[in-house]
Design a protein around this motif. Structure first.
Motif, PDB file in Angstrom:
ATOM      1  N   UNK A   1      53.483  12.875  18.819  1.00  0.00           N
ATOM      2  CA  UNK A   1      54.103  13.302  20.073  1.00  0.00           C
ATOM      3  C   UNK A   1      53.130  14.081  20.947  1.00  0.00           C
ATOM      4  N   UNK A   2      52.132  14.723  20.317  1.00  0.00           N
ATOM      5  CA  UNK A   2      51.159  15.506  21.068  1.00  0.00           C
ATOM      6  C   UNK A   2      49.780  14.860  21.051  1.00  0.00           C
ATOM      7  N   UNK A   3      49.683  13.597  20.706  1.00  0.00           N
ATOM      8  CA  UNK A   3      48.395  12.964  20.458  1.00  0.00           C
ATOM      9  C   UNK A   3      47.550  12.786  21.715  1.00  0.00           C
ATOM     10  N   UNK A   4      48.128  12.785  22.896  1.00  0.00           N
ATOM     11  CA  UNK A   4      47.353  12.569  24.095  1.00  0.00           C
ATOM     12  C   UNK A   4      46.422  13.754  24.340  1.00  0.00           C
ATOM     13  N   UNK A   5      45.260  13.448  24.932  1.00  0.00           N
ATOM     14  CA  UNK A   5      44.354  14.515  25.332  1.00  0.00           C
ATOM     15  C   UNK A   5      45.009  15.292  26.456  1.00  0.00           C
ATOM     16  N   UNK A   6      44.775  16.581  26.496  1.00  0.00           N
ATOM     17  CA  UNK A   6      45.407  17.389  27.523  1.00  0.00           C
ATOM     18  C   UNK A   6      44.360  18.231  28.226  1.00  0.00           C
ATOM     19  N   UNK A   7      44.669  18.628  29.433  1.00  0.00           N
ATOM     20  CA  UNK A   7      43.757  19.388  30.256  1.00  0.00           C
ATOM     21  C   UNK A   7      43.822  20.873  29.915  1.00  0.00           C
ATOM     22  N   UNK A   8      42.695  21.554  30.096  1.00  0.00           N
ATOM     23  CA  UNK A   8      42.640  23.003  29.946  1.00  0.00           C
ATOM     24  C   UNK A   8      42.707  23.684  31.303  1.00  0.00           C
ATOM     25  N   UNK A   9      43.110  22.977  32.346  1.00  0.00           N
ATOM     26  CA  UNK A   9      43.191  23.551  33.686  1.00  0.00           C
ATOM     27  C   UNK A   9      44.566  24.135  33.948  1.00  0.00           C
ATOM     28  N   UNK A  10      44.576  25.242  34.705  1.00  0.00           N
ATOM     29  CA  UNK A  10      45.827  25.824  35.152  1.00  0.00           C
ATOM     30  C   UNK A  10      46.088  27.214  34.601  1.00  0.00           C
ATOM     31  N   UNK A  11      47.167  27.849  35.081  1.00  0.00           N
ATOM     32  CA  UNK A  11      47.530  29.178  34.591  1.00  0.00           C
ATOM     33  C   UNK A  11      48.091  29.097  33.173  1.00  0.00           C
ATOM     34  N   UNK A  12      47.929  30.193  32.429  1.00  0.00           N
ATOM     35  CA  UNK A  12      48.430  30.251  31.053  1.00  0.00           C
ATOM     36  C   UNK A  12      48.921  31.656  30.744  1.00  0.00           C
ATOM     37  N   UNK A  13      49.832  31.710  29.767  1.00  0.00           N
ATOM     38  CA  UNK A  13      50.359  32.982  29.267  1.00  0.00           C
ATOM     39  C   UNK A  13      50.463  32.863  27.756  1.00  0.00           C
ATOM     40  N   UNK A  14      50.211  33.972  27.042  1.00  0.00           N
ATOM     41  CA  UNK A  14      50.215  33.908  25.585  1.00  0.00           C
ATOM     42  C   UNK A  14      50.593  35.236  24.957  1.00  0.00           C
ATOM     43  N   UNK A  15      51.083  35.142  23.727  1.00  0.00           N
ATOM     44  CA  UNK A  15      51.318  36.305  22.871  1.00  0.00           C
ATOM     45  C   UNK A  15      50.258  36.269  21.785  1.00  0.00           C
ATOM     46  N   UNK A  16      49.781  37.442  21.378  1.00  0.00           N
ATOM     47  CA  UNK A  16      48.740  37.476  20.370  1.00  0.00           C
ATOM     48  C   UNK A  16      48.912  38.652  19.432  1.00  0.00           C
ATOM     49  N   UNK A  17      48.368  38.505  18.245  1.00  0.00           N
ATOM     50  CA  UNK A  17      48.412  39.563  17.253  1.00  0.00           C
ATOM     51  C   UNK A  17      47.368  39.320  16.191  1.00  0.00           C
ATOM     52  N   UNK A  18      46.975  40.380  15.488  1.00  0.00           N
ATOM     53  CA  UNK A  18      45.983  40.207  14.439  1.00  0.00           C
ATOM     54  C   UNK A  18      45.419  41.508  13.926  1.00  0.00           C
ATOM     55  N   UNK A  19      44.206  41.437  13.399  1.00  0.00           N
ATOM     56  CA  UNK A  19      43.526  42.549  12.742  1.00  0.00           C
ATOM     57  C   UNK A  19      42.729  43.350  13.755  1.00  0.00           C
ATOM     58  N   UNK A  20      42.802  44.677  13.648  1.00  0.00           N
ATOM     59  CA  UNK A  20      42.103  45.601  14.534  1.00  0.00           C
ATOM     60  C   UNK A  20      41.343  46.603  13.671  1.00  0.00           C
ATOM     61  N   UNK A  21      40.072  46.823  13.965  1.00  0.00           N
ATOM     62  CA  UNK A  21      39.276  47.817  13.243  1.00  0.00           C
ATOM     63  C   UNK A  21      38.574  48.693  14.262  1.00  0.00           C
ATOM     64  N   UNK A  22      38.816  49.991  14.191  1.00  0.00           N
ATOM     65  CA  UNK A  22      38.227  50.951  15.110  1.00  0.00           C
ATOM     66  C   UNK A  22      37.376  51.916  14.297  1.00  0.00           C
ATOM     67  N   UNK A  23      36.147  52.183  14.766  1.00  0.00           N
ATOM     68  CA  UNK A  23      35.285  53.117  14.046  1.00  0.00           C
ATOM     69  C   UNK A  23      33.963  53.320  14.747  1.00  0.00           C
ATOM     70  N   UNK A  24      33.123  54.126  14.087  1.00  0.00           N
ATOM     71  CA  UNK A  24      31.782  54.378  14.591  1.00  0.00           C
ATOM     72  C   UNK A  24      30.838  54.522  13.409  1.00  0.00           C
TER      73      UNK A  24
END
Length: 170
Positions: A19-42
């Protein structure tokens, strides 16, 4: 957190269904949610936590080259003794190459401003961010995995993050 990272990696690496096999364009506006690993230090020390947030952007594809802009706001659960990482604002650009018709390999760079509390005294610090990632299109929807490094010179603080994102392109 591991489940989120593994799921996003599987999404990005998976072969598209018919159903998603067609190539698709990376042009245009986008919105996303993200999450993951964060490391803060010195200087090799630091603490890890979870980063979460969202991003908006706009990309333009020229044959197999993609150039775009990003804006993002995230929060984090990361604490290092008396140092607590708060919200992080980012604005920058990205550029990459499309491979296989629906996978984008990209690098990014830009300005970041983090809210950091030291001994309960919060301040905003300016810095820069560098990163690289892979994004997989599934029609209008996409998944990504990204590594990014941020540096805040005034307080000698580094931040490493590995995030997974899910979004939609309009």
């Amino acid at each position: 957190m591991r489940i989120l990272a593994v799921s996003a990696l599987a999404l990005v690496a998976a072969t598209a269904t018919p159903a998603f096999a067609q190539d698709s364009s990376f042009s245009g506006p986008r919105i996303e949610a993200e999450g993951g690993w964060d490391h803060v230090g010195s200087e090799g020390d630091g603490r890890s936590g979870f980063v979460y947030g969202g991003a908006i952007g706009y990309d333009k594809q020229f044959n197999n080259v993609v150039i775009g802009a990003d804006a993002e706001i995230t929060g984090a659960t990361t604490k290092e003794d008396v140092v607590e990482a708060g919200r992080d604002l980012y604005v920058g650009g990205r550029a990459g190459f499309v491979v296989g018709g629906s996978t984008l390999l990209y690098g990014k760079a830009g300005y970041t401003n983090a809210r950091v509390s030291v001994a309960d005294d919060g301040h905003n610090y300016d810095g820069y961010r560098l990163g690289a990632g892979v994004e997989k299109n599934f029609g209008r929807f996409f998944g990504k995995v990204e590594y990014r490094y941020s540096r805040y010179e005034k307080i000698d603080l580094n931040r490493d993050q590995v995030v997974a994102g899910l979004g939609v392109r309009f």
